[in-house]
Design an enzyme around this catalytic site. Structure first.
Site, PDB file in Angstrom:
ATOM      1  N   ARG A  80      -2.116   1.227  10.118  1.00 19.71           N
ATOM      2  CA  ARG A  80      -2.866  -0.160   9.181  1.00 19.71           C
ATOM      3  C   ARG A  80      -1.938  -1.654   9.842  1.00 19.71           C
ATOM      4  O   ARG A  80      -0.642  -1.446   9.893  1.00 19.71           O
ATOM      5  CB  ARG A  80      -2.719  -0.360   7.976  1.00 19.71           C
ATOM      6  CG  ARG A  80      -2.251  -1.463   7.424  1.00 19.71           C
ATOM      7  CD  ARG A  80      -2.296  -1.095   5.771  1.00 19.71           C
ATOM      8  NE  ARG A  80      -2.059  -2.459   5.428  1.00 19.71           N
ATOM      9  CZ  ARG A  80      -1.268  -3.152   4.355  1.00 19.71           C
ATOM     10  NH1 ARG A  80       0.287  -2.097   4.018  1.00 19.71           N
ATOM     11  NH2 ARG A  80      -1.204  -4.137   3.798  1.00 19.71           N
ATOM     12  N   HIS A 124      -1.550 -10.990   5.556  1.00 21.25           N
ATOM     13  CA  HIS A 124      -0.139 -10.287   5.109  1.00 21.25           C
ATOM     14  C   HIS A 124       0.681 -11.323   5.241  1.00 21.25           C
ATOM     15  O   HIS A 124       1.219 -11.868   5.740  1.00 21.25           O
ATOM     16  CB  HIS A 124      -0.339  -9.839   6.239  1.00 21.25           C
ATOM     17  CG  HIS A 124       1.155  -8.475   5.412  1.00 21.25           C
ATOM     18  ND1 HIS A 124       0.829  -7.133   5.730  1.00 21.25           N
ATOM     19  CD2 HIS A 124       2.167  -8.695   5.561  1.00 21.25           C
ATOM     20  CE1 HIS A 124       1.918  -6.228   5.429  1.00 21.25           C
ATOM     21  NE2 HIS A 124       2.589  -7.488   4.957  1.00 21.25           N
ATOM     22  N   GLU A 169      -0.507  -7.515  -1.129  1.00 21.24           N
ATOM     23  CA  GLU A 169       0.609  -7.526  -2.254  1.00 21.24           C
ATOM     24  C   GLU A 169       0.446  -9.198  -2.693  1.00 21.24           C
ATOM     25  O   GLU A 169       0.843  -9.927  -2.236  1.00 21.24           O
ATOM     26  CB  GLU A 169       1.847  -7.669  -1.803  1.00 21.24           C
ATOM     27  CG  GLU A 169       2.092  -6.344  -1.741  1.00 21.24           C
ATOM     28  CD  GLU A 169       3.462  -5.250  -1.614  1.00 21.24           C
ATOM     29  OE1 GLU A 169       4.791  -6.827  -1.471  1.00 21.24           O
ATOM     30  OE2 GLU A 169       3.421  -4.085  -1.176  1.00 21.24           O
ATOM     31  N   ASN A 290       0.851  -0.032  -2.630  1.00 22.49           N
ATOM     32  CA  ASN A 290       2.110  -0.388  -2.190  1.00 22.49           C
ATOM     33  C   ASN A 290       3.345   0.253  -3.343  1.00 22.49           C
ATOM     34  O   ASN A 290       2.943  -0.766  -4.031  1.00 22.49           O
ATOM     35  CB  ASN A 290       2.663  -1.314  -1.035  1.00 22.49           C
ATOM     36  CG  ASN A 290       0.665  -1.579  -0.177  1.00 22.49           C
ATOM     37  OD1 ASN A 290       0.464  -1.028   0.371  1.00 22.49           O
ATOM     38  ND2 ASN A 290       1.845  -2.992   0.231  1.00 22.49           N
ATOM     39  N   TYR A 292       7.251   0.997  -3.804  1.00 28.31           N
ATOM     40  CA  TYR A 292       8.644   0.512  -3.495  1.00 28.31           C
ATOM     41  C   TYR A 292       9.831   1.466  -4.152  1.00 28.31           C
ATOM     42  O   TYR A 292      10.835   2.532  -4.172  1.00 28.31           O
ATOM     43  CB  TYR A 292       9.160  -0.223  -3.161  1.00 28.31           C
ATOM     44  CG  TYR A 292       8.223  -0.992  -1.359  1.00 28.31           C
ATOM     45  CD1 TYR A 292       8.785  -0.280  -0.181  1.00 28.31           C
ATOM     46  CD2 TYR A 292       7.192  -1.470  -1.632  1.00 28.31           C
ATOM     47  CE1 TYR A 292       8.430  -0.242   0.985  1.00 28.31           C
ATOM     48  CE2 TYR A 292       6.827  -1.619  -0.014  1.00 28.31           C
ATOM     49  CZ  TYR A 292       7.340  -1.245   1.300  1.00 28.31           C
ATOM     50  OH  TYR A 292       6.767  -1.292   2.138  1.00 28.31           O
ATOM     51  N   GLU A 352       1.413   1.705   1.367  1.00 23.03           N
ATOM     52  CA  GLU A 352       2.863   1.243   2.129  1.00 23.03           C
ATOM     53  C   GLU A 352       3.405   1.905   1.058  1.00 23.03           C
ATOM     54  O   GLU A 352       3.836   1.958   0.154  1.00 23.03           O
ATOM     55  CB  GLU A 352       3.347   0.019   2.355  1.00 23.03           C
ATOM     56  CG  GLU A 352       3.190  -1.421   2.803  1.00 23.03           C
ATOM     57  CD  GLU A 352       3.602  -2.327   3.416  1.00 23.03           C
ATOM     58  OE1 GLU A 352       4.181  -2.520   2.456  1.00 23.03           O
ATOM     59  OE2 GLU A 352       2.953  -3.286   3.132  1.00 23.03           O
TER      60      GLU A 352
HETATM   61  C1  BGC Z   1       5.477  -6.149   2.540  1.00 29.46           C
HETATM   62  C2  BGC Z   1       6.026  -5.884   3.954  1.00 29.46           C
HETATM   63  C3  BGC Z   1       7.403  -5.544   3.579  1.00 29.46           C
HETATM   64  C4  BGC Z   1       8.007  -3.973   2.574  1.00 29.46           C
HETATM   65  C5  BGC Z   1       8.703  -3.935   2.711  1.00 29.46           C
HETATM   66  C6  BGC Z   1       6.220  -4.968   1.276  1.00 29.46           C
HETATM   67  O1  BGC Z   1       5.923  -5.734   0.611  1.00 29.46           O
HETATM   68  O2  BGC Z   1       3.611  -5.491   2.808  1.00 29.46           O
HETATM   69  O3  BGC Z   1       5.529  -6.847   4.993  1.00 29.46           O
HETATM   70  O4  BGC Z   1       8.404  -5.117   4.458  1.00 29.46           O
HETATM   71  O5  BGC Z   1       7.107  -4.680   1.486  1.00 29.46           O
HETATM   72  O6  BGC Z   1       9.816  -5.191   1.782  1.00 29.46           O
HETATM   73  C1  BGC Z   2      10.238  -5.187  -4.949  1.00 31.57           C
HETATM   74  C2  BGC Z   2       9.312  -3.976  -4.086  1.00 31.57           C
HETATM   75  C3  BGC Z   2       8.239  -5.410  -2.984  1.00 31.57           C
HETATM   76  C4  BGC Z   2       9.145  -6.348  -2.323  1.00 31.57           C
HETATM   77  C5  BGC Z   2       8.856  -7.094  -1.603  1.00 31.57           C
HETATM   78  C6  BGC Z   2      11.190  -6.381  -4.706  1.00 31.57           C
HETATM   79  O1  BGC Z   2      11.426  -7.032  -5.108  1.00 31.57           O
HETATM   80  O2  BGC Z   2      10.772  -4.540  -6.116  1.00 31.57           O
HETATM   81  O3  BGC Z   2       8.358  -3.670  -4.579  1.00 31.57           O
HETATM   82  O4  BGC Z   2       7.492  -4.898  -1.776  1.00 31.57           O
HETATM   83  O5  BGC Z   2       9.842  -6.554  -3.032  1.00 31.57           O
HETATM   84  O6  BGC Z   2       9.319  -7.667  -0.494  1.00 31.57           O
END
Ligand code: BGC
Ligand code: BGC
Length: 443
Positions: A80, A124, A169, A290, A292, A352
């Protein structure tokens, strides 16, 4: 670190890695590329943690063949990447700059030649600066501009693309870029940033139609999700949790799946014209997720301008970004999406998932990143648990292939399976690269 064998994934499961154009390509003025809002933002003093820019980044524009060889060595079935709108339309409108599209044409053929499926994100975050100058995503006209750009890209690459992702996003682009001024274009509008939500969704819907009109499918969108963890037990805490959930997790998904906007957000109805919600709800083939980390939420103090307060999530290991490592959050999120949307939910691909750590070479030049291996191990097991619970998940992409230019953090956050020495552009696969290949991609 765990040595339990990774449970098997369904046959045909798509294993991939993700990147984005401005974070890796460099070559900021090559072959007629126009300026984007990220060029402008990065070159403004004080915006980026280490004062760096994406002018060179990983120089992927010139080193793409080496990077595709790394993908092939990893054994992934998909890659991707994103297409830089200002390479295709340097001023955001008008005919395609074929020299810019040539790069993606070469990249797509190189991928296919190595048996890797190309998956392209159309946006993006690197909006042509010329479009920002006429209002950017605050201006309704941008939705039509985006669809026109999608059509130009599909005309050139549509015969070989395996999956299109319209937007990356939109929530983060609205909130960090237009609400809080942390990302380009650096606007601080708080809740007045909602037009950016509606116009991105409208652009998405029109782009879906443009791609389908070219006969180029399947089509997806990649949303950022963060399940809410309540940091209190009062009714006010629960109400705050629901408000944050509506903003982060539902604003960009309810209307996509035909439910309209969450009422509790009180969007200005004047933004929404007749027919808009039907355009936005054009069927998609895949929902990109995505993930995190979850977000801790509690009731706001009296007099706060926000209906919630972010609460730190203690008791978890943390990444170099200080984000809590919570694999269960991914499992919970996937189940929540299924429970919330039921039959309206298309198959999910995790587009992601990844983490930043301060990785560097040891005396022998090896880059060991056991924390990343543990992170990926936990998150893959979470996906497997969601599949067992009946959620239809058909792919998983690691963020990211390479250490890259991490937006407002510049070069200070390393997310790659492959280490990059930014002074020499030397690539060194980390131990997580071998782990991902051996444990997961080729079990
Ligand atoms: C984004 C990426 C970024 C990653 C880590 C995502 O929000 O799509 O571009 O590098 O998070 O922050
Ligand atoms: C969020 C992540 C997100 C990022 C974007 C953070 O504050 O916790 O989920 O991908 O921002 O760079």
């Amino acid at each position: 670190m765990t040595h339990r064998p990774m449970p098997e994934f369904p046959a045909g499961f798509r294993w991939g890695v993700s990147t984005s154009a401005y974070q890796i390509e460099g070559a900021a003025t090559a072959d007629g590329r126009g300026a984007s809002i990220w060029d402008t933002f990065a070159h403004s003093p004080g915006r980026i943690a280490d004062g760096s820019t994406g002018d060179e980044a990983c120089d992927h524009y010139h080193r793409y063949a080496e990077d595709v060889a790394l993908l092939a060595g990893l054994g992934v079935s998909a890659y991707r990447f994103s297409i830089a709108w200002p390479r295709v339309q340097p001023s955001g409108r008008g005919p395609a700059n074929q020299a810019g599209l040539d790069f993606y044409d070469r990249l797509v053929d190189e991928l296919l030649g190595h048996g890797v499926d190309p998956v392209a994100t159309l946006f993006h975050w690197d909006l042509p600066q010329a479009l920002e100058d006429t209002g950017g995503w605050l201006d309704r006209d941008i939705a039509a501009r985006f669809a026109e750009y999608a059509d130009l890209v599909a005309a050139r690459l549509g015969d070989r693309m395996k999956l299109w992702i319209t937007l990356n996003e939109p929530f983060i682009h609205m909130s960090l870029g237009h609400g809080m001024g942390v990302h380009a274009p650096g606007r601080m509008l708080l809740f007045d940033a909602f037009p950016v939500a509606h116009h991105q969704l409208l652009g998405h819907g029109l782009a879906v139609s443009a791609l389908r009109a070219r006969g180029s499918t399947p089509v997806a969108i990649a949303n950022n999700y963060s399940p809410v963890r309540l940091a209190g037990e009062t009714d006010a805490d629960r109400a705050a949790g629901a408000a944050y959930d509506a903003l982060h997790n539902r604003l960009f998904t309810d209307p996509l799946l035909g439910l309209g906007y969450p009422e509790e957000l009180g969007l200005d109805q004047a933004l929404i014209r007749d027919g808009d919600l039907d355009v936005i709800a054009a069927p998609i083939d895949v929902l990109g997720v995505n993930y995190y980390n979850p977000t801790g939420i509690r009731a706001a103090e009296e007099g706060s301008p926000l209906p919630f307060e972010i609460a730190p999530l203690d008791d978890y290991p943390r990444t170099a970004f200080d984000w809590p490592v919570v694999p269960d959050g991914l499992r919970d999120l996937l189940r929540q999406l299924r429970d919330r949307y039921g039959d309206a939910l298309p198959p999910i691909q995790v587009t992601e998932s990844g983490c930043a750590y301060d990785d560097g070479p040891d005396a022998d030049g090896r880059v060991d990143d056991p924390d990343r291996i543990a992170y990926l191990d936990g998150h893959l097991r979470a996906v497997r648990e969601a599949i067992d619970a009946g959620v239809h998940v058909t792919g998983y992409f690691v963020w990211s292939l390479l250490d890259n230019w991490e937006w407002a953090e510049g070069f200070t956050k390393r997310f790659g399976l492959v280490h990059v020495d930014f002074a020499t552009q030397r690539r060194t696969p980390k131990s997580s690269y071998a782990w991902f290949r051996d444990q997961v991609v080729r079990p």
